[in-house]
Design an enzyme around this catalytic site. Structure first.
Site, PDB file in Angstrom:
ATOM      1  N   GLY A 190       0.767  -1.489  -0.298  1.00  0.00           N
ATOM      2  CA  GLY A 190      -0.124   0.274  -0.076  1.00  0.00           C
ATOM      3  C   GLY A 190       0.587   1.148  -0.029  1.00  0.00           C
ATOM      4  N   GLY A 208       0.585   5.098   1.756  1.00  0.00           N
ATOM      5  CA  GLY A 208       0.533   6.088   3.172  1.00  0.00           C
ATOM      6  C   GLY A 208       0.632   7.671   1.998  1.00  0.00           C
ATOM      7  N   GLY A 259       4.393   8.272   2.241  1.00  0.00           N
ATOM      8  CA  GLY A 259       5.702   6.546   2.063  1.00  0.00           C
ATOM      9  C   GLY A 259       4.742   5.374   1.392  1.00  0.00           C
ATOM     10  N   LYS A 260       5.510   4.249   1.499  1.00  0.00           N
ATOM     11  CA  LYS A 260       5.209   3.287   1.073  1.00  0.00           C
ATOM     12  C   LYS A 260       5.113   1.833   1.800  1.00  0.00           C
ATOM     13  CE  LYS A 260       6.853   3.757  -4.287  1.00  0.00           C
ATOM     14  NZ  LYS A 260       7.703   2.823  -5.050  1.00  0.00           N
ATOM     15  N   VAL A 261       4.358   0.983   1.882  1.00  0.00           N
ATOM     16  CA  VAL A 261       4.380   0.289   3.215  1.00  0.00           C
ATOM     17  C   VAL A 261       4.076  -1.012   2.764  1.00  0.00           C
ATOM     18  CG1 VAL A 261       2.546  -0.515   4.960  1.00  0.00           C
ATOM     19  CG2 VAL A 261       2.619   1.960   4.441  1.00  0.00           C
ATOM     20  N   LYS A 298       6.796   1.122   7.141  1.00  0.00           N
ATOM     21  CA  LYS A 298       6.725   2.457   6.314  1.00  0.00           C
ATOM     22  C   LYS A 298       7.532   3.152   5.676  1.00  0.00           C
ATOM     23  CE  LYS A 298       4.581   5.632   8.820  1.00  0.00           C
ATOM     24  NZ  LYS A 298       3.304   6.433   8.787  1.00  0.00           N
ATOM     25  N   ASP A 336      -5.196  12.683  13.563  1.00  0.00           N
ATOM     26  CA  ASP A 336      -5.738  12.373  12.811  1.00  0.00           C
ATOM     27  C   ASP A 336      -6.452  10.866  13.038  1.00  0.00           C
ATOM     28  OD1 ASP A 336      -5.940  11.732   9.657  1.00  0.00           O
ATOM     29  OD2 ASP A 336      -3.833  11.419   9.419  1.00  0.00           O
TER      30      ASP A 336
END
Length: 1014
Positions: free
Chosen positions: A696, A698, A701-703, A718, A823
């Site tokens: 995925g 975020g 950045g990328k997960v 992450k 959040d």
């Protein structure tokens, strides 16, 4: 001789004082023994651990002494679960007893009759049941009695009117389902009376209440009152706070009701009053008037224009007619003016705002005509201007372009024309600009207010190209610009708006290709560019937008095939009609759900004949190539495959050796900081940051999901940053996440195992959550992971709500320094294999100073649809912003709807609030996939909790501790229904103080195995 006399006197007083000291010491010892015994009988609550046998009770935090004797006992919110023991009255001088906000069961504690000197008794917010005893007046010394927020039922006894010195009486939010006595009017010293939120049988207000001449505070909201307000209320000359809202009162307001000299606030909203507002409103000291949400008719009395101290005039949601009295516009103290949803006509008085510092001006949904007053922001503090749905015309006053305090500006559905003042676009705090359905003209500016998140300008005459400077509108979430005169290409700079959720550009004259660099629109759920002159192929990147559910590209000139990724999205609404598309439609879209999505594309084909497209199989047969040509093509393709394979193998080994060499050289540049015991090294992580492990994207950045051993145990990684250097914002988010998660431990907060950092990238390594995030389960129509998920049943949803509340409660109330997440949303609530909820993504979190109640932020951060209104308005945050966001999550859980799309016209919060007036209305909005008779009561309760959590004013929201208490009352540790007391709450700030929270209740009755509610 004199010396001898002095010596005698000295010894005389010495011998007298010794027995007094001994008696005093003995009394202290006796009271200490009583208190220690009391502590044991109450179950030794950990919160009163300071009580011990070696110190004087007078130094214990919960004890107050007078002349060396215990007189006050403060045991509020001490987690007491036992009944009150009779020994408490062994404290012979006890005058003050506060047991509020505990879990004390049983009937009214008549053993307190033995506390003969008791003056203040607070039993509110406990689990008391049964009726109030008929001889309660035996507590004859009481000055203050509060039994609010319990399960008392039946009638309020006549004896309640026999207290000779009682000044405060609060009985609100119980289950009183009988009557209340007229004898309350005999309490000649009564100053405050609170009876709100009780289901009394329908009854009129006793005329005897008008005898309470010292009464300053009367709160009888939602008590099933009928009939008229008695004329005797004209005698309440001391009244300051008056609330009879949400009843069934009728008739006129008594002619002398507003002539009370000291009256400061009147609340009569949401009754069924049908007569006109009385014209006897002549109290010059009147500060606030709220007659909203009634059926009041007639005109607004001229006398309102004489209230020189009036700050707040709230008459919205009635049937008022006629024009506004001109004098109202000249009131010197007026701050808030709200008359929306009436049938008012005429022009708005031009003096509005010139003589006072207006903060809110809301006149929408009337029939006003003429110009908008030009002085509304003369005081420089106007925050909200809401005048939509009228017959207003002319241009926007230039003065409003200089109003830096404006936060929301709504003029849609009027007859305005001309250009928008340039300063208005850049008004410093502006977050919402809604101008649709007028005749405005001009071009879009390149620069707008830093916090502008919602722009709605559809159905106007705006023209020109969309400026490249739109890339600076970084906080834009909703952009609706349908049916204007925009032309030229859709600039690729619009793809920089990463927070966009809704983009409507349909019905314009746009041409060229749709930008292909749209991968940054990861939050976009609605895209409509229909009825333009767009051409070229549909960008394949559209199919990778994870949240896109509404896509309309119809009536353009798009060519080529439909990207297969659009099929993976399975959009809720799809319209690609009237283009020049060709080829086979994606397999996932080849069904009747999309039968009207591909009309008037002559070269499209499908396998399902019901879609009314050409049959793909017949096309293949018709276009099949000759056999000899096919043989040559086969040979060429085979050779190409062989050559490509050889080249690929060579490149693979070269690249692998290079990466291994580079990784071994660069490993020294990475720094690992662990927060738990690890069974992996940084090499395990770094060597597996490959696309095959990508799960995925975020916000920063990328997960990745990385297996760390052969058993299949995995971690989530992450990666913050990319091939470029980290910017300052990403550095801040990384630091915030490490600071928070590196210092706290809780079973409902995601566990940060370690962080690995280098100059260009930061890696955060967490426990892997097998069931990913809550939003994927609730909104299963988007994303490849979500598409095959089963329905999340109600017991699991309730368990998730409790778990997330536990995590937030720990952050707000149990950490040494409170933590605000900022959040909270369903995508930041992760689920493990057993659906245990864990709060995640602390990149925006803030740790408050130890004694701080709020924190001022330099920028507004968070997610649209979950943001508390005061956060956008003031940038001051406290724990109540998380409460608001969590309330939105609760509404998602019970409705299955998304935060921003309950329906096409409003967000989830507003939609749920409109349906929260009664249980039947709430049932209509519950998620049909899980709505069953066995869980209706729980779902209704959670929905009401969500509505209360999302109240506009932070002071009227509960704390997370209070929310958790309510949810836990309905869900045990194993997720099953808890057979114990639960509660549904309402929050109402008391005037004249810092505010207080009161709860009405749902209660479980073991006798008949039922849950009762207010």
């Amino acid at each position: 001789m004199a010396k001898t006399q002095l010596t005698s006197l000295f010894f005389f007083f010495l011998f007298i004082s010794i027995p007094i000291t001994v008696i005093h010491s003995q009394a202290i010892n006796d009271e200490r023994a009583i208190l220690l015994n009391l502590k044991q009988q109450l179950g030794n609550p950990p919160s009163i651990s300071s009580w011990n046998s070696s110190s004087s009770p007078c130094v214990w935090p919960e004890i107050y002494c007078t002349a060396g004797s215990v007189t006050e006992l403060h045991l509020r919110e001490k987690d007491i679960t036992e009944k009150i023991p009779p020994s408490i009255c062994d404290l012979k001088n006890l005058t003050f007893l506060d047991l509020a906000w505990n879990f004390i069961p049983g009937e009214f504690p008549i053993m307190l009759y033995n506390c003969s000197k008791l003056q203040v008794l607070d039993l509110s917010q406990n689990y008391f049941v049964g009726q109030i005893p008929s001889d309660i007046d035996r507590l004859s010394s009481l000055i203050s009695l509060d039994i609010s927020g319990n399960n008392f039922s039946g009638n309020i006894p006549i004896s309640i009117g026999k207290f000779p010195v009682l000044q405060r009486l609060y009985m609100l939010q119980n289950l009183f389902n009988g009557t209340f006595p007229k004898e309350i009017g005999n309490l000649s010293n009564l100053e405050e009376l609170g009876m709100a939120y009780n289901p009394f049988i329908p009854m009129e207000i006793p005329r005897e209440f008008g005898f309470l001449k010292k009464l300053t505070y009367l709160w009888m909201k939602e008590t099933n009152l009928i009939g008229e307000i008695p004329e005797s209320f004209n005698n309440l000359s001391s009244l300051q706070y008056f609330d009879l809202s949400i009843n069934n009162l009728e008739g006129r307001v008594p002619s002398g009701l507003f002539s009370w000299e000291n009256l400061t606030i009147v609340y009569l909203f949401k009754n069924h009053l049908s007569n006109e507002i009385p014209k006897a409103v002549d109290a010059l000291n009147l500060v606030e008037v709220d007659l909203s949400q009634n059926n009041l008719t007639g005109t607004i009395p001229e006398v309102f224009g004489k209230l020189q101290s009036l700050r707040f005039l709230n008459l919205f949601s009635n049937q008022l007619t006629g024009e506004l009295p001109a004098a109202i516009g000249s009131l010197p103290a007026l701050k808030d003016f709200k008359v929306f949803q009436n049938k008012l006509t005429g022009v708005l008085p031009p003096e509005f705002g010139f003589h006072s510092k207006l903060e809110a001006f809301e006149v929408s949904e009337n029939q006003f005509s003429g110009d908008l007053p030009g002085n509304l922001c003369a005081g420089g503090v106007l925050q909200g201007l809401v005048a939509h749905t009228n017959n207003l015309e002319g241009e926007i006053p230039r003065s409003l372009g200089d109003c830096r305090s404006l936060r929301t500006f709504q003029l849609q559905n009027n007859k305005f024309s001309g250009e928008i003042p340039s300063g208005l676009w850049r008004s410093f705090n502006l977050s919402t600009l809604m101008l649709s359905n007028n005749s405005f003209s001009g071009e879009l500016p390149s620069r707008v207010a830093w916090n502008l998140s919602r722009v709605e300008i559809s159905d106007n005459k705006f023209s020109g190209e969309i400026p490249a400077g739109i890339s600076s509108w970084l906080n834009l979430v909703v952009f609706k610009a349908s049916n204007n005169l925009f032309n030229g290409e859709i600039t690729k700079e619009i793809t920089n708006l990463s927070k966009l959720i809704t983009l409507l550009l349909d019905g314009n004259e746009l041409s060229g290709e749709l930008p292909s660099e749209i991968i940054s629109w990861e939050s976009l759920n609605t895209l409509n560019v229909s009825r333009n002159k767009l051409s070229g192929q549909i960008p394949a990147a559209i199919g990778s937008l994870p949240d896109l559910i509404n896509l309309d590209l119809s009536e353009n000139r798009f060519t080529g095939e439909i990207p297969s990724g659009i099929g993976n999205l399975r959009p809720t609404s799809l319209n690609l009609s009237s283009n020049q598309l060709s080829g086979k439609i994606p397999e996932q879209l080849d069904n009747l759900a999309y039968e009207n999505s591909f009309l008037h594309n002559t070269d499209l084909c499908a396998d399902d004949p019901k879609l009314k497209l050409r049959d793909c199989n017949s096309i293949l047969k018709h276009d099949r190539p000759k056999k000899s040509t096919h043989r040559y093509v086969t040979v060429i393709v085979s050779l190409a495959v062989v050559v490509s394979f050889v080249v690929f193998v060579m490149i693979f080994f070269i690249v692998r050796d290079y990466k291994r060499k580079k990784s071994s050289q660069s490993l020294e540049t990475w720094k690992l900081t662990s927060f738990q015991r690890l069974n992996f090294s940084e090499w395990n992580i770094l060597s597996n940051l490959v696309d095959d492990n990508l799960v995925g994207f975020g916000g920063s950045g990328k997960v990745y999901r990385i297996e760390i051993d052969r058993s299949g145990e995995s971690v989530a990684v992450k990666k913050i940053g990319n091939h470029k250097k980290l910017d300052h914002k990403l550095e801040q988010e990384f630091s915030a996440e490490v600071e928070v998660l590196g210092s706290i431990r809780h079973r409902n907060i995601v566990k940060l195992l370690c962080c690995i950092s280098s100059e260009d990238s930061k890696l955060l390594v967490y426990e892997y959550m097998e069931n990913q995030s809550l939003d994927k389960w609730l909104h299963r129509n988007k994303g490849s992971f979500s598409s095959h998920l089963a329905v999340l049943d109600w017991p699991k949803r309730l368990k998730i709500a409790v778990g997330a509340a536990q995590g937030l409660c720990y952050m707000h109330h149990e950490c040494p320094t409170p933590i605000i997440h900022r959040d909270v949303k369903s995508s930041n609530i992760l689920l493990d294999i057993e659906f245990k909820a864990q709060i995640a993504d602390f990149g925006l979190a803030k740790i408050l100073a130890r004694h701080a109640s709020s924190h001022t932020m330099s920028t507004v951060a968070g997610s649209f649809g979950y943001l508390a209104p005061e956060y956008a308005y003031t940038t001051k945050v406290d724990t109540k912003v998380d409460v608001y966001s969590f309330g939105v999550v609760l509404l998602e859980l019970v409705t299955g709807r998304e935060a921003n799309s309950a329906n096409e016209n409003m967000g989830l919060v507003e939609w749920a609030r409109q349906h929260s007036l009664n249980d039947q209305s709430i049932i209509e909005i519950l998620d049909p996939e899980v709505k069953e008779s066995s869980c209706l009561e729980e779902m209704i309760m959670v929905c009401k909790v969500g509505v209360v959590c999302t109240r506009p004013s932070p002071s009227t929201r509960p704390s997370m501790r209070e929310v958790l208490h309510v949810l836990q009352s309905w869900c045990s540790e194993d997720g099953q229904e808890a057979k114990k007391v639960g509660s549904e709450f309402d929050v109402m700030p008391l005037l004249g103080g810092a505010g207080a929270t009161y709860f009405s209740s749902y209660r479980y009755d073991e006798g008949d195995n039922k849950v009762y509610n207010v």
